[in-house]
Design an enzyme around this catalytic site. Structure first.
Site, PDB file in Angstrom:
ATOM      1  N   PHE A  13       0.827  -1.199   0.000  1.00 24.40           N
ATOM      2  CA  PHE A  13       0.000   0.000   0.000  1.00 24.40           C
ATOM      3  C   PHE A  13       0.864   1.251   0.000  1.00 24.40           C
ATOM      4  O   PHE A  13       1.784   1.385   0.808  1.00 24.40           O
ATOM      5  CB  PHE A  13      -0.890   0.047   1.251  1.00 24.40           C
ATOM      6  CG  PHE A  13      -2.080  -0.860   1.205  1.00 24.40           C
ATOM      7  CD1 PHE A  13      -3.290  -0.426   0.683  1.00 24.40           C
ATOM      8  CD2 PHE A  13      -1.992  -2.155   1.695  1.00 24.40           C
ATOM      9  CE1 PHE A  13      -4.385  -1.268   0.638  1.00 24.40           C
ATOM     10  CE2 PHE A  13      -3.089  -3.006   1.657  1.00 24.40           C
ATOM     11  CZ  PHE A  13      -4.290  -2.555   1.122  1.00 24.40           C
ATOM     12  N   ASP A  14       0.539   2.169  -0.901  1.00 22.47           N
ATOM     13  CA  ASP A  14       1.050   3.519  -0.789  1.00 22.47           C
ATOM     14  C   ASP A  14       0.481   4.118   0.504  1.00 22.47           C
ATOM     15  O   ASP A  14      -0.524   3.632   1.032  1.00 22.47           O
ATOM     16  CB  ASP A  14       0.606   4.315  -2.019  1.00 22.47           C
ATOM     17  CG  ASP A  14       0.945   5.776  -1.932  1.00 22.47           C
ATOM     18  OD1 ASP A  14       2.108   6.106  -1.629  1.00 22.47           O
ATOM     19  OD2 ASP A  14       0.037   6.605  -2.151  1.00 22.47           O
ATOM     20  N   LEU A  15       1.092   5.183   0.997  1.00 18.09           N
ATOM     21  CA  LEU A  15       0.623   5.815   2.236  1.00 18.09           C
ATOM     22  C   LEU A  15      -0.170   7.086   1.948  1.00 18.09           C
ATOM     23  O   LEU A  15      -1.390   7.132   2.151  1.00 18.09           O
ATOM     24  CB  LEU A  15       1.816   6.109   3.145  1.00 18.09           C
ATOM     25  CG  LEU A  15       1.524   6.808   4.475  1.00 18.09           C
ATOM     26  CD1 LEU A  15       0.518   6.022   5.305  1.00 18.09           C
ATOM     27  CD2 LEU A  15       2.821   7.035   5.252  1.00 18.09           C
ATOM     28  N   ASP A  16       0.498   8.117   1.452  1.00 18.00           N
ATOM     29  CA  ASP A  16      -0.145   9.412   1.241  1.00 18.00           C
ATOM     30  C   ASP A  16      -1.183   9.339   0.133  1.00 18.00           C
ATOM     31  O   ASP A  16      -0.876   8.985  -1.005  1.00 18.00           O
ATOM     32  CB  ASP A  16       0.897  10.467   0.875  1.00 18.00           C
ATOM     33  CG  ASP A  16       1.829  10.799   2.028  1.00 18.00           C
ATOM     34  OD1 ASP A  16       1.453  10.553   3.190  1.00 18.00           O
ATOM     35  OD2 ASP A  16       2.935  11.312   1.758  1.00 18.00           O
TER      36      ASP A  16
END
Length: 222
Positions: A13-16
């Site tokens: 998963f990407d965060l931002d």
């Protein structure tokens, strides 16, 4: 543990813009650095385009400077404020914990893969109480692209061609495609449908409630 019934053996998963909305913190810290070096500040809405890409690339685009020492100084000034208060100027998307819990219950290992520096990313994941969902948090230093981060994970055997990368920007899907992972675009962040569709992801989800479909073989070829 993942089973043969799961279409993916690991999900990154990407965060931002994917797990949380960081606009206030990122925008305030960009303006803090820009103002320090005499550049005009911008409304947060105008800085939203810099959520996702590596920080040095954002400063290059905003200032027009190609002086690496100057860009590194801007990054350092940004991080001065970000590590103090900016990381906390951040809101978790409300449906994310339930979506992660469903994927965890399905037995699919998950991790965070972000262009943000690793210690900052860890602070945010811990702040939102998400640490138990993730095997690790993979962050990046200046000059490292997300496709290189995933390439390293592939070389280590942590992710494979059966893994998926979930993100809200084209850079996330480009990184997935370059490494043979399934790309999953999400529309609640900062990338447009057109930006995501251009990279031909397997899925484009409109809400976090759709994420558990990644554990459903019926949606593997959707």
């Amino acid at each position: 543990m993942p089973t043969s019934q799961n279409p993916h053996d690991f999900i990154l998963f990407d965060l931002d813009g994917t797990l949380s909305d960081p606009l206030e913190g990122i925008g305030n810290c960009l303006n803090y650095a820009l103002a320090h070096f005499g550049y005009p500040t911008k409304p947060l809405a105008e800085l939203a385009r810099y959520i996702g890409p590596p920080l040095d690339q954002s400063f290059i685009a905003e200032t027009g400077s190609s002086d690496s020492a100057h860009i590194h100084a801007l990054v350092a000034k940004y991080r001065e404020r970000y590590g103090d208060v900016g990381y906390a100027e951040n809101m978790l998307y409300p449906e994310i914990p339930a979506a992660l819990a469903a994927l965890q219950a399905a037995g699919i290992p998950m991790a965070v893969c972000t262009s943000k520096r690793g210690d900052f990313a860890e602070m945010i994941v811990q702040r939102f109480g998400l640490s138990d969902f993730f095997r690790f948090v993979n962050g990046a230093e200046i000059g490292t692209h997300k496709w290189q981060q995933i390439a390293a994970l592939r070389e280590q055997g942590i992710v494979t061609e059966r893994s998926a990368m979930v993100g809200d920007r084209g850079v996330d899907l480009i990184a997935a495609n370059r490494n043979g992972l399934t790309g999953v675009g999400v529309l609640w962040g900062y990338g447009s449908r057109a930006e995501l569709a251009a990279e031909q992801p397997r899925h484009i989800f409109e809400t976090p409630a759709q994420l558990p479909q990644l554990a459903d073989r019926e949606h593997l070829h959707a």
